[in-house]
Design an enzyme around this catalytic site. Sequence first.
Site, PDB file in Angstrom:
ATOM      1  N   ARG A  66      30.201  44.001  39.196  1.00 24.76           N
ATOM      2  CA  ARG A  66      31.351  43.213  39.641  1.00 24.76           C
ATOM      3  C   ARG A  66      32.747  44.564  38.808  1.00 24.76           C
ATOM      4  O   ARG A  66      32.400  45.209  38.388  1.00 24.76           O
ATOM      5  CB  ARG A  66      32.005  42.417  37.845  1.00 24.76           C
ATOM      6  CG  ARG A  66      32.339  41.200  38.591  1.00 24.76           C
ATOM      7  CD  ARG A  66      31.923  40.031  36.976  1.00 24.76           C
ATOM      8  NE  ARG A  66      33.377  40.380  36.469  1.00 24.76           N
ATOM      9  CZ  ARG A  66      33.158  39.533  35.889  1.00 24.76           C
ATOM     10  NH1 ARG A  66      33.305  38.011  35.222  1.00 24.76           N
ATOM     11  NH2 ARG A  66      34.665  39.844  34.607  1.00 24.76           N
ATOM     12  N   ARG A  78      25.215  44.001  32.679  1.00 20.64           N
ATOM     13  CA  ARG A  78      26.054  42.850  33.818  1.00 20.64           C
ATOM     14  C   ARG A  78      26.743  43.707  34.773  1.00 20.64           C
ATOM     15  O   ARG A  78      26.650  43.658  35.981  1.00 20.64           O
ATOM     16  CB  ARG A  78      27.020  41.864  32.889  1.00 20.64           C
ATOM     17  CG  ARG A  78      27.334  41.367  34.097  1.00 20.64           C
ATOM     18  CD  ARG A  78      28.072  40.073  33.519  1.00 20.64           C
ATOM     19  NE  ARG A  78      29.569  40.524  33.071  1.00 20.64           N
ATOM     20  CZ  ARG A  78      30.371  39.497  32.489  1.00 20.64           C
ATOM     21  NH1 ARG A  78      30.170  38.374  32.955  1.00 20.64           N
ATOM     22  NH2 ARG A  78      31.656  39.700  31.863  1.00 20.64           N
ATOM     23  N   ARG A 106      43.648  30.700  28.342  1.00 18.23           N
ATOM     24  CA  ARG A 106      43.417  32.442  27.813  1.00 18.23           C
ATOM     25  C   ARG A 106      44.711  32.694  27.111  1.00 18.23           C
ATOM     26  O   ARG A 106      45.075  33.785  26.565  1.00 18.23           O
ATOM     27  CB  ARG A 106      43.149  33.367  29.305  1.00 18.23           C
ATOM     28  CG  ARG A 106      41.638  33.867  29.163  1.00 18.23           C
ATOM     29  CD  ARG A 106      41.685  35.103  30.377  1.00 18.23           C
ATOM     30  NE  ARG A 106      40.673  35.769  29.644  1.00 18.23           N
ATOM     31  CZ  ARG A 106      39.301  35.042  30.991  1.00 18.23           C
ATOM     32  NH1 ARG A 106      39.214  34.429  31.432  1.00 18.23           N
ATOM     33  NH2 ARG A 106      38.586  36.365  31.148  1.00 18.23           N
ATOM     34  N   LYS A 121      29.866  32.909  28.651  1.00 15.08           N
ATOM     35  CA  LYS A 121      31.029  31.506  28.901  1.00 15.08           C
ATOM     36  C   LYS A 121      29.702  31.067  30.846  1.00 15.08           C
ATOM     37  O   LYS A 121      30.534  29.858  30.874  1.00 15.08           O
ATOM     38  CB  LYS A 121      32.963  31.641  29.290  1.00 15.08           C
ATOM     39  CG  LYS A 121      33.124  31.615  28.139  1.00 15.08           C
ATOM     40  CD  LYS A 121      34.544  32.086  28.066  1.00 15.08           C
ATOM     41  CE  LYS A 121      34.897  33.352  29.323  1.00 15.08           C
ATOM     42  NZ  LYS A 121      34.741  34.566  28.341  1.00 15.08           N
ATOM     43  N   ARG A 144      39.591  44.836  28.261  1.00 16.86           N
ATOM     44  CA  ARG A 144      39.036  43.514  27.990  1.00 16.86           C
ATOM     45  C   ARG A 144      39.119  42.731  26.823  1.00 16.86           C
ATOM     46  O   ARG A 144      40.441  41.882  26.821  1.00 16.86           O
ATOM     47  CB  ARG A 144      38.498  43.132  29.183  1.00 16.86           C
ATOM     48  CG  ARG A 144      38.781  42.873  30.431  1.00 16.86           C
ATOM     49  CD  ARG A 144      38.190  43.270  31.712  1.00 16.86           C
ATOM     50  NE  ARG A 144      36.368  42.497  31.958  1.00 16.86           N
ATOM     51  CZ  ARG A 144      35.377  42.013  32.066  1.00 16.86           C
ATOM     52  NH1 ARG A 144      35.246  43.239  32.433  1.00 16.86           N
ATOM     53  NH2 ARG A 144      34.469  41.244  32.027  1.00 16.86           N
TER      54      ARG A 144
HETATM   55  P1  ADP Z   1      35.706  37.795  31.917  1.00 18.27           P
HETATM   56  O1  ADP Z   1      35.480  36.550  30.453  1.00 18.27           O
HETATM   57  O2  ADP Z   1      33.928  38.102  31.879  1.00 18.27           O
HETATM   58  O3  ADP Z   1      36.602  38.777  31.347  1.00 18.27           O
HETATM   59  P2  ADP Z   1      36.733  35.959  33.734  1.00 18.27           P
HETATM   60  O4  ADP Z   1      35.865  36.017  35.191  1.00 18.27           O
HETATM   61  O5  ADP Z   1      36.370  34.798  33.236  1.00 18.27           O
HETATM   62  O6  ADP Z   1      35.580  37.628  33.754  1.00 18.27           O
HETATM   63  O7  ADP Z   1      37.453  36.850  33.994  1.00 18.27           O
HETATM   64  C1  ADP Z   1      38.163  38.418  34.835  1.00 18.27           C
HETATM   65  C2  ADP Z   1      39.208  37.934  34.784  1.00 18.27           C
HETATM   66  O8  ADP Z   1      40.026  37.497  35.778  1.00 18.27           O
HETATM   67  C3  ADP Z   1      40.203  38.956  33.450  1.00 18.27           C
HETATM   68  O9  ADP Z   1      40.277  39.845  32.630  1.00 18.27           O
HETATM   69  C4  ADP Z   1      41.594  38.633  34.304  1.00 18.27           C
HETATM   70  O10 ADP Z   1      41.800  39.494  34.205  1.00 18.27           O
HETATM   71  C5  ADP Z   1      41.574  37.887  35.122  1.00 18.27           C
HETATM   72  N1  ADP Z   1      41.741  35.990  34.385  1.00 18.27           N
HETATM   73  C6  ADP Z   1      40.721  35.073  34.397  1.00 18.27           C
HETATM   74  N2  ADP Z   1      41.098  33.829  33.944  1.00 18.27           N
HETATM   75  C7  ADP Z   1      42.566  33.819  33.116  1.00 18.27           C
HETATM   76  C8  ADP Z   1      43.791  33.892  32.780  1.00 18.27           C
HETATM   77  N3  ADP Z   1      42.914  32.696  32.573  1.00 18.27           N
HETATM   78  N4  ADP Z   1      44.834  34.227  32.721  1.00 18.27           N
HETATM   79  C9  ADP Z   1      44.777  35.031  33.010  1.00 18.27           C
HETATM   80  N5  ADP Z   1      44.254  36.225  33.713  1.00 18.27           N
HETATM   81  C10 ADP Z   1      43.246  36.296  34.156  1.00 18.27           C
END
Ligand code: ADP
Length: 192
Positions: free
Chosen positions: A131, A125, A86, A14, A142
Amino acid sequence: MRVFLLIGPPGAGKGTQARKLVEKYGWSYIATGDLLREEIRRGTPLGQQIQKIVEGGRLVPDEIIVQVVASYLDAGRDYLLDGFPRTVGQAEALKELLRQIGGEIGGAFLLEVPEETLIERMIGRAKIEGRTDDTPETLGVRLREYQEKTAPLVAYYEKEGKLHRVSGVGTVEEVFERLNSKVEFLLTEVHE
Ligand code: ADP
């Protein structure tokens, strides 16, 4: 004002695709994961509150993330949202926010990638970016959070007539081309 959404499991690509899309179409970019990591890095009260949740691979509560996104949305621009909504609760909150500011969802792109590929990519990654939530222990959490809480968005946006499925397998350029053809189609559609 139009908002485009990128939905997909962790590791689907994404962030990579989002950066290319915003560059090409001039949309403003909101990546909730980046915003949350920045809060954690700065050690703000919000950052301290969410650090354990994010590093454990779980989703932060809807109320928190909805407030964060609401504070960034501006009625005068078009956006690409990466990582939001999400959950179905967040999707409903977004719908209400857009109703209030006179915006609409332009399209929700679902990046589809098989689980084996996701796991390979995230392990790669973790080595490159370091990260703190890309550890083998949190990957499973996740992916489960995604299946339980985010996957229901697929049916939600399908019902709203907004869902566009795109295969996330292949090179970055191949995936980008697939997204582009959907975007071009949506942008040339006649909107009343
Ligand atoms: P990825 O999609 O690779 O898991 P992101 O950078 O989008 O990585 O998100 C990392 C973390 O940030 C998620 O695992 C969650 O803990 C938090 N997070 C991000 N966006 C949301 C959301 N819309 N609602 C709840 N938690 C979120």
